[in-house]
Enzyme design. Structure first.
Site, mmCIF file in Angstrom:
data_model
loop_
_atom_site.group_PDB
_atom_site.id
_atom_site.type_symbol
_atom_site.label_atom_id
_atom_site.label_comp_id
_atom_site.label_asym_id
_atom_site.label_seq_id
_atom_site.Cartn_x
_atom_site.Cartn_y
_atom_site.Cartn_z
ATOM 1 C CD GLU A 67 9.362 -6.290 6.623
ATOM 2 O OE1 GLU A 67 9.242 -5.539 5.517
ATOM 3 O OE2 GLU A 67 9.091 -5.921 7.473
ATOM 4 C CE LYS B 220 -4.194 -1.896 2.159
ATOM 5 N NZ LYS B 220 -4.184 -2.608 3.185
HETATM 6 C C1 LIG Z 1 15.312 -4.054 0.123
HETATM 7 C C2 LIG Z 1 14.626 -3.561 1.175
HETATM 8 C C3 LIG Z 1 15.326 -2.472 1.853
HETATM 9 C C4 LIG Z 1 14.790 -1.964 3.080
HETATM 10 N N1 LIG Z 1 15.264 -0.900 3.534
HETATM 11 C C5 LIG Z 1 14.902 -0.124 4.676
HETATM 12 C C6 LIG Z 1 15.558 0.743 5.469
HETATM 13 O O1 LIG Z 1 16.446 1.147 5.214
HETATM 14 N N2 LIG Z 1 14.840 1.457 6.396
HETATM 15 C C7 LIG Z 1 13.659 0.992 6.756
HETATM 16 O O2 LIG Z 1 13.273 1.341 7.797
HETATM 17 N N3 LIG Z 1 12.901 -0.181 6.131
HETATM 18 C C8 LIG Z 1 13.471 -0.519 5.298
HETATM 19 N N4 LIG Z 1 12.808 -1.556 4.524
HETATM 20 C C9 LIG Z 1 11.752 -2.281 4.958
HETATM 21 C C10 LIG Z 1 10.456 -1.524 4.737
HETATM 22 O O3 LIG Z 1 10.157 -0.339 5.593
HETATM 23 C C11 LIG Z 1 9.292 -2.717 4.933
HETATM 24 O O4 LIG Z 1 9.413 -3.793 4.076
HETATM 25 C C12 LIG Z 1 7.855 -1.923 4.955
HETATM 26 O O5 LIG Z 1 7.872 -1.226 6.223
HETATM 27 C C13 LIG Z 1 6.650 -2.940 4.687
HETATM 28 O O6 LIG Z 1 6.700 -3.577 5.974
HETATM 29 P P1 LIG Z 1 5.423 -4.589 6.043
HETATM 30 O O7 LIG Z 1 5.456 -5.749 5.093
HETATM 31 O O8 LIG Z 1 5.423 -5.188 7.497
HETATM 32 O O9 LIG Z 1 4.105 -3.767 6.080
HETATM 33 C C14 LIG Z 1 13.390 -2.268 3.419
HETATM 34 C C15 LIG Z 1 12.731 -3.499 2.623
HETATM 35 C C16 LIG Z 1 13.460 -3.827 1.652
HETATM 36 C C17 LIG Z 1 12.637 -5.064 0.913
HETATM 37 N N1 LIG Z 2 6.817 -9.782 -5.503
HETATM 38 C C1 LIG Z 2 6.493 -9.999 -4.094
HETATM 39 N N2 LIG Z 2 7.328 -10.302 -3.211
HETATM 40 C C2 LIG Z 2 6.685 -10.450 -2.014
HETATM 41 N N3 LIG Z 2 5.387 -10.816 -1.510
HETATM 42 C C3 LIG Z 2 4.735 -10.666 -2.593
HETATM 43 C C4 LIG Z 2 5.140 -10.325 -3.895
HETATM 44 N N4 LIG Z 2 3.926 -10.286 -4.638
HETATM 45 C C5 LIG Z 2 2.752 -10.642 -3.769
HETATM 46 N N5 LIG Z 2 3.374 -10.742 -2.707
HETATM 47 C C6 LIG Z 2 2.412 -10.756 -1.462
HETATM 48 O O1 LIG Z 2 2.251 -9.704 -0.995
HETATM 49 C C7 LIG Z 2 2.706 -9.939 0.666
HETATM 50 C C8 LIG Z 2 3.292 -8.639 1.163
HETATM 51 O O2 LIG Z 2 2.647 -7.405 0.959
HETATM 52 P P1 LIG Z 2 2.812 -6.395 2.096
HETATM 53 O O3 LIG Z 2 1.952 -5.158 1.597
HETATM 54 O O4 LIG Z 2 4.123 -5.962 2.313
HETATM 55 O O5 LIG Z 2 1.942 -7.061 3.397
HETATM 56 P P2 LIG Z 2 2.423 -7.530 4.707
HETATM 57 O O6 LIG Z 2 2.825 -6.498 5.627
HETATM 58 O O7 LIG Z 2 1.160 -8.418 5.199
HETATM 59 O O8 LIG Z 2 3.688 -8.561 4.404
HETATM 60 C C9 LIG Z 2 3.327 -11.127 0.855
HETATM 61 O O9 LIG Z 2 3.195 -11.800 1.774
HETATM 62 C C10 LIG Z 2 2.811 -11.892 -0.364
HETATM 63 O O10 LIG Z 2 1.547 -12.692 -0.057
#
Ligand SMILES: Cc1cc2nc3c(=O)[nH]c(=O)nc-3n(C[C@H](O)[C@H](O)[C@H](O)COP(=O)(O)O)c2cc1C
Ligand SMILES: Nc1ncnc2c1ncn2[C@@H]1O[C@H](COP(=O)(O)OP(=O)(O)O)[C@@H](O)[C@H]1O
Length: 210
Positions: free
Chosen positions: A139, A81
């Site tokens: 993640e 989102k």
């Molecule tokens: C490649 C990558 C780099 C990231 N780098 C940071 C970072 O430097 N600082 C940070 O606060 N979060 C970082 N994040 C985490 C994102 O903030 C996090 O994936 C996002 O909040 C979504 O979290 P959720 O799946 O719990 O909703 C990173 C995530 C990824 C995949």
């Molecule tokens: N390319 C992708 N990489 C990772 N997760 C993906 C991808 N495409 C779809 N998803 C789905 O999206 C979810 C993550 O979405 P996200 O908005 O980060 O939600 P959450 O905070 O619940 O992890 C994963 O758990 C998976 O089911």
């Protein structure tokens, strides 16, 4: 896609050497690691310039490649989102099972959902300082477009390299740009033979055979 059971402990041959896989409990995670020496890049491509980057924590490199398998659980829902970059979260149990000497930070490697294809991925381990999370999370953003979510599926990953530490950012756009750069860096690194060979690792082949 196949759900569920993950095999219990045992040795698996891998491109990076033999790997111990331990079934932590019932249907949840299988984790393991294979130490493997790696030289570290002294510089990183950064907006068209070559800039020096801090050396990776030595502990991290000793632990790589690191193999991990576990169920995909819900996170905060911000990845899709707010960032437009979905990240599949491992359960608390898997997060706690990570060796303490794999430092927090941003990594890259290979990932496979259920018994699907193996894709490039980027991974964040830590507390997401931008969001000030109170719980550590692991993640994975898989560099592939999926038709639908895969909560509840088994995600298998091998972490092969380290990119940078986690950072705080002044804006959401800055965080998104940093992640996009991480993705480009991961794509480049994973094409190198030393990382590419892990795509074919027995760890993924075993998962397909089930
Ligand atoms: C490649 C990558 C780099 C990231 N780098 C940071 C970072 O430097 N600082 C940070 O606060 N979060 C970082 N994040 C985490 C994102 O903030 C996090 O994936 C996002 O909040 C979504 O979290 P959720 O799946 O719990 O909703 C990173 C995530 C990824 C995949
Ligand atoms: N390319 C992708 N990489 C990772 N997760 C993906 C991808 N495409 C779809 N998803 C789905 O999206 C979810 C993550 O979405 P996200 O908005 O980060 O939600 P959450 O905070 O619940 O992890 C994963 O758990 C998976 O089911």
């Amino acid at each position: 896609m196949r759900r569920g059971h993950v095999h219990s402990g045992g040795w698996a041959g891998g491109a990076g050497g033999a790997v111990w896989l331990a079934d932590l409990s019932g249907s949840s995670p299988v984790v393991g690691s294979a130490p493997c020496g790696r030289r570290w890049r002294a510089a990183q491509r950064h907006g068209g310039l070559w800039a020096p980057v801090p050396p990776p924590p030595r502990m991290a490199m000793r632990q790589l490649p690191y193999f991990c398998r576990g169920e995909v659980v819900k996170g905060f829902g911000r990845g899709s989102k707010e960032l437009g970059i979905p990240t599949a979260n491992f359960s608390e149990q898997v997060v706690e099972s990570f060796p303490s000497d794999i430092p927090t930070g941003i990594y890259y490697g290979w990932a496979c959902v259920g018994n699907g294809d193996v894709h490039k991925m980027v991974l964040s381990i830590g507390w997401n300082p931008f969001y000030k999370n109170t719980k550590k999370s692991v993640e994975t953003h898989i560099i592939h477009t999926f038709k639908e979510d895969f909560y509840g599926e088994i995600l298998s990953i091998v972490i092969t390299g380290y990119i940078r530490p986690e950072k705080n950012f002044d804006s959401l756009d800055a965080l998104i740009s940093a992640i996009q750069e991480d993705i480009e860096e991961a794509k480049r690194q994973l094409d190198l033979p030393e990382h590419l060979k892990l795509k074919e690792d027995n760890f993924f082949i075993c998962q397909k055979a089930k």
